[in-house]
Design a protein around this motif. Structure first.
Motif, PDB file in Angstrom:
ATOM      1  N   VAL A  67      -8.061  41.757 -12.521  1.00  0.00           N
ATOM      2  CA  VAL A  67      -6.787  41.093 -12.821  1.00  0.00           C
ATOM      3  C   VAL A  67      -7.063  39.819 -13.623  1.00  0.00           C
ATOM      4  O   VAL A  67      -6.352  39.510 -14.581  1.00  0.00           O
ATOM      5  N   THR A  68      -8.119  39.102 -13.261  1.00  0.00           N
ATOM      6  CA  THR A  68      -8.486  37.907 -14.020  1.00  0.00           C
ATOM      7  C   THR A  68      -8.848  38.288 -15.451  1.00  0.00           C
ATOM      8  O   THR A  68      -8.403  37.635 -16.406  1.00  0.00           O
ATOM      9  N   ALA A  69      -9.633  39.345 -15.621  1.00  0.00           N
ATOM     10  CA  ALA A  69      -9.975  39.805 -16.969  1.00  0.00           C
ATOM     11  C   ALA A  69      -8.715  40.256 -17.719  1.00  0.00           C
ATOM     12  O   ALA A  69      -8.543  39.937 -18.899  1.00  0.00           O
ATOM     13  N   LEU A  70      -7.821  40.976 -17.044  1.00  0.00           N
ATOM     14  CA  LEU A  70      -6.574  41.427 -17.682  1.00  0.00           C
ATOM     15  C   LEU A  70      -5.749  40.261 -18.203  1.00  0.00           C
ATOM     16  O   LEU A  70      -5.070  40.379 -19.221  1.00  0.00           O
ATOM     17  N   ALA A  71      -5.812  39.125 -17.511  1.00  0.00           N
ATOM     18  CA  ALA A  71      -5.042  37.952 -17.937  1.00  0.00           C
ATOM     19  C   ALA A  71      -5.474  37.481 -19.324  1.00  0.00           C
ATOM     20  O   ALA A  71      -4.683  36.873 -20.046  1.00  0.00           O
ATOM     21  N   PHE A  72      -6.708  37.796 -19.704  1.00  0.00           N
ATOM     22  CA  PHE A  72      -7.210  37.388 -21.015  1.00  0.00           C
ATOM     23  C   PHE A  72      -7.059  38.483 -22.072  1.00  0.00           C
ATOM     24  O   PHE A  72      -7.196  38.204 -23.264  1.00  0.00           O
ATOM     25  N   LYS A  73      -6.794  39.729 -21.661  1.00  0.00           N
ATOM     26  CA  LYS A  73      -6.607  40.814 -22.632  1.00  0.00           C
ATOM     27  C   LYS A  73      -5.369  40.503 -23.462  1.00  0.00           C
ATOM     28  O   LYS A  73      -4.318  40.159 -22.934  1.00  0.00           O
ATOM     29  N   GLY A  74      -5.488  40.625 -24.768  1.00  0.00           N
ATOM     30  CA  GLY A  74      -4.369  40.345 -25.662  1.00  0.00           C
ATOM     31  C   GLY A  74      -4.244  38.882 -26.050  1.00  0.00           C
ATOM     32  O   GLY A  74      -3.392  38.528 -26.862  1.00  0.00           O
ATOM     33  N   ARG A  75      -5.074  38.033 -25.490  1.00  0.00           N
ATOM     34  CA  ARG A  75      -5.073  36.606 -25.826  1.00  0.00           C
ATOM     35  C   ARG A  75      -5.874  36.416 -27.109  1.00  0.00           C
ATOM     36  O   ARG A  75      -6.939  37.017 -27.266  1.00  0.00           O
ATOM     37  N   SER A  76      -5.387  35.598 -28.011  1.00  0.00           N
ATOM     38  CA  SER A  76      -6.140  35.349 -29.242  1.00  0.00           C
ATOM     39  C   SER A  76      -7.425  34.587 -28.934  1.00  0.00           C
ATOM     40  O   SER A  76      -7.540  33.933 -27.889  1.00  0.00           O
ATOM     41  N   ASN A  77      -8.401  34.699 -29.830  1.00  0.00           N
ATOM     42  CA  ASN A  77      -9.688  34.003 -29.702  1.00  0.00           C
ATOM     43  C   ASN A  77     -10.435  34.361 -28.424  1.00  0.00           C
ATOM     44  O   ASN A  77     -11.128  33.522 -27.853  1.00  0.00           O
ATOM     45  N   THR A  78     -10.278  35.602 -27.982  1.00  0.00           N
ATOM     46  CA  THR A  78     -10.925  36.051 -26.746  1.00  0.00           C
ATOM     47  C   THR A  78     -11.744  37.294 -27.042  1.00  0.00           C
ATOM     48  O   THR A  78     -11.296  38.187 -27.756  1.00  0.00           O
ATOM     49  N   ILE A  79     -12.944  37.336 -26.485  1.00  0.00           N
ATOM     50  CA  ILE A  79     -13.810  38.497 -26.653  1.00  0.00           C
ATOM     51  C   ILE A  79     -14.324  38.929 -25.283  1.00  0.00           C
ATOM     52  O   ILE A  79     -14.556  38.091 -24.407  1.00  0.00           O
ATOM     53  N   PHE A  80     -14.455  40.223 -25.093  1.00  0.00           N
ATOM     54  CA  PHE A  80     -14.977  40.800 -23.847  1.00  0.00           C
ATOM     55  C   PHE A  80     -16.369  41.349 -24.134  1.00  0.00           C
ATOM     56  O   PHE A  80     -16.547  42.149 -25.056  1.00  0.00           O
ATOM     57  N   ILE A  81     -17.333  40.926 -23.332  1.00  0.00           N
ATOM     58  CA  ILE A  81     -18.735  41.274 -23.548  1.00  0.00           C
ATOM     59  C   ILE A  81     -19.298  41.908 -22.274  1.00  0.00           C
ATOM     60  O   ILE A  81     -19.055  41.413 -21.177  1.00  0.00           O
ATOM     61  N   GLY A  82     -20.061  42.991 -22.428  1.00  0.00           N
ATOM     62  CA  GLY A  82     -20.743  43.604 -21.291  1.00  0.00           C
ATOM     63  C   GLY A  82     -20.486  45.084 -21.187  1.00  0.00           C
ATOM     64  O   GLY A  82     -20.592  45.819 -22.169  1.00  0.00           O
ATOM     65  N   GLU A  83     -20.116  45.517 -19.992  1.00  0.00           N
ATOM     66  CA  GLU A  83     -19.868  46.929 -19.707  1.00  0.00           C
ATOM     67  C   GLU A  83     -18.455  47.098 -19.144  1.00  0.00           C
ATOM     68  O   GLU A  83     -17.825  46.129 -18.740  1.00  0.00           O
ATOM     69  N   LYS A  84     -17.987  48.334 -19.084  1.00  0.00           N
ATOM     70  CA  LYS A  84     -16.680  48.626 -18.481  1.00  0.00           C
ATOM     71  C   LYS A  84     -16.639  48.107 -17.048  1.00  0.00           C
ATOM     72  O   LYS A  84     -17.650  48.108 -16.345  1.00  0.00           O
TER      73      LYS A  84
END
Length: 156
Positions: free
Chosen positions: A71-88
């Motif tokens: 849920v914390t990660a979802l809060a950043f999905k769609g936010r500008s200037n944000t990148i997700f790094i790692g694994e599913k």
């Protein structure tokens, strides 16, 4: 937990719940320091200073990122200037409640699918940059996830 990240998330929808048909049932937003779920406003903070909701954020995720971490990660999905790094992530992206049954039995029940600010559901939240099994918890500067995040922060 999302209120602790208010300065980075700002006054926005941060996540929502989808019904069985994957249509939006409700959404949760942060609004001037209030955790706003419509009629229910369960928590608040007193923000101080300027928001930094346009600054760069690197979210490191992996197979142990689950449930409230998702849920914390979802809060950043769609936010500008944000990148997700790692694994599913692990894939515990459901809203749940506990139902009390006769004879003191309890049953957890999923009541919906968690989604990002744009109503997108992910069975597992995917990274933008896949890095697998290159963690280094003894020397974080040698951790490939951290190295990738540093590159993201230093790019113009």
């Amino acid at each position: 937990m999302l209120l602790a990240l208010y300065d980075l998330l700002g006054d926005n929808v941060v996540w929502g719940t989808l019904g069985i048909d994957k249509r939006l049932i409700n959404s949760t937003k942060l609004n001037k320091g209030v955790y706003d779920q419509g009629e229910k406003k369960s928590a608040y903070i007193k923000p101080k200073g300027e928001l930094i909701d346009k600054s760069k954020v690197a979210v490191l995720i992996g197979g142990l990122t689950a449930s409230s971490g998702e849920v914390t990660a979802l809060a950043f999905k769609g936010r500008s200037n944000t990148i997700f790094i790692g694994e599913k992530t692990l894939g515990k992206t459901t809203s749940n409640m506990v139902v009390t049954l006769p004879f003191d039995a309890i049953m957890p029940m999923s009541t919906g699918y968690d989604c990002d600010r744009n109503g997108n559901y992910y069975k597992q939240i995917p990274p933008d940059i896949i890095i697998s099994k290159e963690d280094n918890f003894d020397d974080l500067m040698q951790d490939k996830n951290i190295q990738e995040a540093i590159q993201f922060f230093t790019k113009k």
